[in-house]
Design a protein around this motif. Structure first.
Motif, short mmCIF file in Angstrom:
data_model
loop_
_atom_site.label_atom_id
_atom_site.label_comp_id
_atom_site.label_asym_id
_atom_site.label_seq_id
_atom_site.Cartn_x
_atom_site.Cartn_y
_atom_site.Cartn_z
N ASP A 146 -34.15 38.00 -21.98
CA ASP A 146 -35.56 37.54 -22.44
C ASP A 146 -35.29 35.98 -22.23
O ASP A 146 -34.87 35.48 -22.94
CB ASP A 146 -35.73 37.86 -23.86
CG ASP A 146 -37.20 37.34 -24.26
OD1 ASP A 146 -37.85 36.56 -23.41
OD2 ASP A 146 -37.46 37.42 -25.48
N LYS A 147 -36.15 35.64 -21.24
CA LYS A 147 -36.03 34.10 -20.89
C LYS A 147 -36.74 33.29 -21.86
O LYS A 147 -36.27 32.18 -22.04
CB LYS A 147 -36.80 33.83 -19.57
CG LYS A 147 -36.16 34.51 -18.32
CD LYS A 147 -34.72 34.40 -18.37
CE LYS A 147 -34.28 34.90 -17.17
NZ LYS A 147 -32.59 34.83 -17.00
N SER A 148 -37.63 33.77 -22.66
CA SER A 148 -38.11 32.86 -23.86
C SER A 148 -37.22 32.71 -24.86
O SER A 148 -37.23 31.77 -25.56
CB SER A 148 -39.34 33.59 -24.54
OG SER A 148 -38.80 34.94 -25.30
N SER A 149 -35.91 33.31 -25.02
CA SER A 149 -35.02 33.14 -25.84
C SER A 149 -33.88 31.90 -25.48
O SER A 149 -33.32 31.41 -26.45
CB SER A 149 -34.04 34.46 -26.09
OG SER A 149 -33.14 34.75 -25.12
N ASP A 153 -38.85 23.52 -21.94
CA ASP A 153 -38.76 24.89 -21.38
C ASP A 153 -40.19 25.61 -21.48
O ASP A 153 -40.74 25.74 -22.41
CB ASP A 153 -37.61 25.81 -22.25
CG ASP A 153 -37.56 26.93 -21.61
OD1 ASP A 153 -38.32 27.59 -20.60
OD2 ASP A 153 -36.52 27.60 -21.71
N ASN A 162 -40.94 28.38 -20.88
CA ASN A 162 -41.01 29.79 -21.67
C ASN A 162 -40.89 29.74 -23.15
O ASN A 162 -40.58 30.89 -23.90
CB ASN A 162 -39.96 30.65 -20.95
CG ASN A 162 -40.30 31.11 -19.57
OD1 ASN A 162 -41.37 31.26 -19.14
ND2 ASN A 162 -38.99 30.85 -18.67
N ARG A 163 -40.84 28.56 -23.51
CA ARG A 163 -40.69 28.27 -25.12
C ARG A 163 -41.50 29.04 -25.98
O ARG A 163 -42.88 29.18 -25.50
CB ARG A 163 -40.47 27.14 -25.57
CG ARG A 163 -41.88 26.23 -25.40
CD ARG A 163 -41.43 24.70 -25.58
NE ARG A 163 -42.72 23.84 -25.53
CZ ARG A 163 -43.54 23.69 -24.40
NH1 ARG A 163 -43.02 23.71 -23.31
NH2 ARG A 163 -44.33 22.61 -24.22
N GLN A 164 -41.28 29.61 -27.11
CA GLN A 164 -42.21 29.93 -28.11
C GLN A 164 -42.83 28.68 -28.73
O GLN A 164 -42.25 27.82 -28.80
CB GLN A 164 -41.47 30.88 -29.12
CG GLN A 164 -40.94 32.07 -28.24
CD GLN A 164 -40.15 32.82 -29.43
OE1 GLN A 164 -39.62 32.24 -30.36
NE2 GLN A 164 -39.67 34.09 -29.13
#
Length: 233
Positions: A172-175, A206, A208-210
């Motif tokens: 999971d790239k968001s991790s 990033d 893809n960050r949350q």
């Protein structure tokens, strides 16, 4: 008076429902067959976490119960680690490795340290190794006499987290942003402020960050710029 009594019963019931519960399970050490007792978490209620992802709430002894050690040979790990089968040759090598801990006074904290060291020796994934050390750092958080060990465990955690990213251990790239944030936070807590800022920025930049990263990483970055190594938050 009756109303106060019923309110008390209601509060007591709510607290009981939310409390941490666990179930005892005994396993055998895979190296010498000694009995090791675990209390496997069945339920608990969390109310958020600290800035290093340590869960807060009605969690009881959740972290203390995750990792345990054999009282004879010091084999340490999660309950599933005690269910692994080893060849006689592997057992011999593992026992030789574990001899270095014979004179160490074991505690919940050192059990995590040994578990991490053992997973490193067994060439387990870097994120698994890091997690053992991270749990140990949680347990050492409010214990001044373990200050040096706490920092050592935090340094080891970030070292293996960096390796876990380099080895592409996260599907999971968001991790990745989450992990970079945590590396930054561990650097801040060990007074490595320049590195802390570097990894906070990696998380903040990033794509893809949350969403939570934007607020929390900026806040923790400000602490690093002020050279604040507060470990209680």
């Amino acid at each position: 008076m009756k109303k106060i009594y019923y309110v008390f019963l209601f509060v007591l019931a709510i607290n009981t429902i939310n409390a941490h519960t666990c179930e005892n399970e005994t396993v055998n050490c895979p190296l010498d067959n000694a009995k090791v007792d675990f209390c496997v978490t069945m339920s608990m209620t969390t109310f958020g976490s600290l800035k290093d992802f340590q869960q807060q709430g009605a969690i009881g002894s959740y972290y203390e119960e995750l990792i345990n050690s054999c009282p004879k040979c010091h084999f340490s790990g999660y309950i599933d680690d005690f269910k692994v089968k080893y060849t006689e040759e592997e057992k011999t090598k593992l026992k030789q490795f574990l001899q270095q801990y014979d004179k160490i006074k074991t505690s919940d904290i050192t059990e995590c340290q040994i578990a991490g060291d053992l997973k490193d020796f067994l060439s387990k994934p870097n994120n698994e190794i890091a997690h053992c050390y991270l749990i140990g750092s949680y347990l050492a958080k409010d214990k001044p006499k373990f200050l040096d060990l706490r920092k050592e465990l935090q340094v080891k955690t970030k070292t293996f987290l960096i390796l876990s990213i380099e080895k592409n251990e996260y599907e999971d790239k968001s991790s990745i942003a989450n992990i970079n944030y945590l590396i930054g936070e561990l650097n801040r807590r060990t007074a490595n402020f320049d590195d802390a800022v570097k990894f906070y920025d990696l998380a903040l930049n990033d794509p893809n960050r949350q969403k939570w990263i934007d607020e929390v990483a900026k806040m923790q970055k400000d602490l690093a710029l002020k050279k604040d190594d507060n470990n209680t938050i």
